[in-house]
Design a protein around this motif. Sequence first.
Motif, mmCIF file in Angstrom:
data_model
loop_
_atom_site.group_PDB
_atom_site.id
_atom_site.type_symbol
_atom_site.label_atom_id
_atom_site.label_comp_id
_atom_site.label_asym_id
_atom_site.label_seq_id
_atom_site.Cartn_x
_atom_site.Cartn_y
_atom_site.Cartn_z
ATOM 1 N N THR A 192 2.253 1.326 -4.624
ATOM 2 C CA THR A 192 2.604 0.393 -3.696
ATOM 3 C C THR A 192 4.053 -0.198 -4.011
ATOM 4 O O THR A 192 5.155 -0.513 -3.637
ATOM 5 C CB THR A 192 1.658 -0.897 -3.731
ATOM 6 O OG1 THR A 192 0.458 -0.402 -3.431
ATOM 7 C CG2 THR A 192 2.392 -2.229 -2.731
ATOM 8 N N CYS A 244 3.025 -8.829 -7.098
ATOM 9 C CA CYS A 244 2.643 -8.778 -5.818
ATOM 10 C C CYS A 244 2.174 -9.900 -5.153
ATOM 11 O O CYS A 244 2.282 -10.341 -4.130
ATOM 12 C CB CYS A 244 1.929 -7.450 -5.721
ATOM 13 S SG CYS A 244 2.747 -5.932 -5.949
ATOM 14 N N ALA A 295 0.708 -6.647 -10.621
ATOM 15 C CA ALA A 295 -0.219 -6.992 -9.581
ATOM 16 C C ALA A 295 -0.148 -8.777 -9.475
ATOM 17 O O ALA A 295 -0.088 -9.248 -8.467
ATOM 18 C CB ALA A 295 -1.639 -7.148 -10.131
ATOM 19 N N GLN A 333 0.143 -6.876 -0.661
ATOM 20 C CA GLN A 333 -1.158 -6.300 -0.856
ATOM 21 C C GLN A 333 -0.823 -5.104 -1.871
ATOM 22 O O GLN A 333 -0.009 -4.311 -1.684
ATOM 23 C CB GLN A 333 -1.708 -5.603 0.343
ATOM 24 C CG GLN A 333 -2.394 -6.932 0.986
ATOM 25 C CD GLN A 333 -3.179 -7.783 0.440
ATOM 26 O OE1 GLN A 333 -4.237 -7.328 -0.292
ATOM 27 N NE2 GLN A 333 -3.206 -9.203 0.725
ATOM 28 N N MET A 334 -1.588 -4.904 -3.036
ATOM 29 C CA MET A 334 -1.401 -3.739 -3.769
ATOM 30 C C MET A 334 -2.631 -3.073 -4.072
ATOM 31 O O MET A 334 -3.412 -3.219 -5.172
ATOM 32 C CB MET A 334 -0.903 -4.500 -5.159
ATOM 33 C CG MET A 334 -0.694 -3.307 -6.309
ATOM 34 S SD MET A 334 -0.010 -4.273 -7.820
ATOM 35 C CE MET A 334 -0.595 -2.792 -8.949
ATOM 36 N N PRO A 335 -2.750 -2.061 -3.238
ATOM 37 C CA PRO A 335 -4.024 -1.266 -3.506
ATOM 38 C C PRO A 335 -4.116 -0.348 -4.641
ATOM 39 O O PRO A 335 -5.003 0.106 -5.168
ATOM 40 C CB PRO A 335 -4.299 -0.370 -2.034
ATOM 41 C CG PRO A 335 -2.967 -0.684 -1.729
ATOM 42 C CD PRO A 335 -2.364 -1.779 -1.949
ATOM 43 N N SER A 336 -2.783 0.207 -4.918
ATOM 44 C CA SER A 336 -2.494 1.033 -6.243
ATOM 45 C C SER A 336 -1.085 0.606 -6.590
ATOM 46 O O SER A 336 -0.325 0.199 -5.889
ATOM 47 C CB SER A 336 -2.751 2.434 -5.556
ATOM 48 O OG SER A 336 -1.591 2.989 -4.709
#
Length: 305
Positions: A268, A256, A253, A262-265
Amino acid sequence: MTLAPSPALAPRTLKPLRGVRVLSLALNLPGPAALMRLKAMGATCLKAEPPGPKSAPGTSGDPMGQYNPQAYATLHDGIKRLTIDLKTDAGQTALHKELARTDLLITSFRPSALVKLGLGWKALHKAYPALSVVAIVGAPGARAEEPGHDLTYLADAGLVTGLDLPATLFADMGGALMASEAALKAVLAQKTSGKGSFQEVALSAAAAWLALPRTWGLTQPQGAVGGAHAGYRVYPCQDGRVALAALEPHFAAALCAAAGVQMPSMATLFQPATHAAVAAFLASQTRQQLDALALAKDIPLHTLA
């Protein structure tokens, strides 16, 4: 970026093998490397070597002393060495004089050669019941007679993936660790049983142990630490390279965020677009900038020229 620990805070070295006498007949790298570790643990270590080549008087009979004197000197620092020709009666007498006061013997001969020299386990155990032996061989069991070296054991384990040589002698050094571990087991067993034990350490087994992450798929190209995860790779930067190891979610995270991704999960990190964005970001940074980023954002990385 590497942070060296303060000498004042360095842990005190334990010497669990103080009083244990070790004799090594093992040549080249694995045996001497194991002996070096045993000495660091407090053992009294003696190395017996064959005579050196007549064409080079004063040279060690250990091949390592001939093709890499610097490595040989480091491996044997502080270790007493004797020249013993095991093929002569005088050499056998000198060897058995030492064996009579030895707790652990390390060898690296083929089993058939040990038997010819009168150093097979049955003969040794009968003569010296309390003596333990750690026998370093190339491959286990019936394959112990096969010729081989570090490169062939790594190849057999699937660890030679191109035409480049491996960065270090993984099987030899892994085998040295396994040999020192076997020595510790032998000493512990002797203290409880009063008897010596025989343990075979195969360099091919060391290579297979080191290869387990690849066998599990971890270091295959599709694996998280084989290149598929954008946070665990080696990238070019503006003035060198960077070894990036932002594997865990909180590290990933932070990476990123720095790269503007953007790191939704965690998925990514496995997407081609993320690889491209991270690569572009790192290529725009100098090593000095990346070292500062690692400290400020707690991102595990190491810059390289």
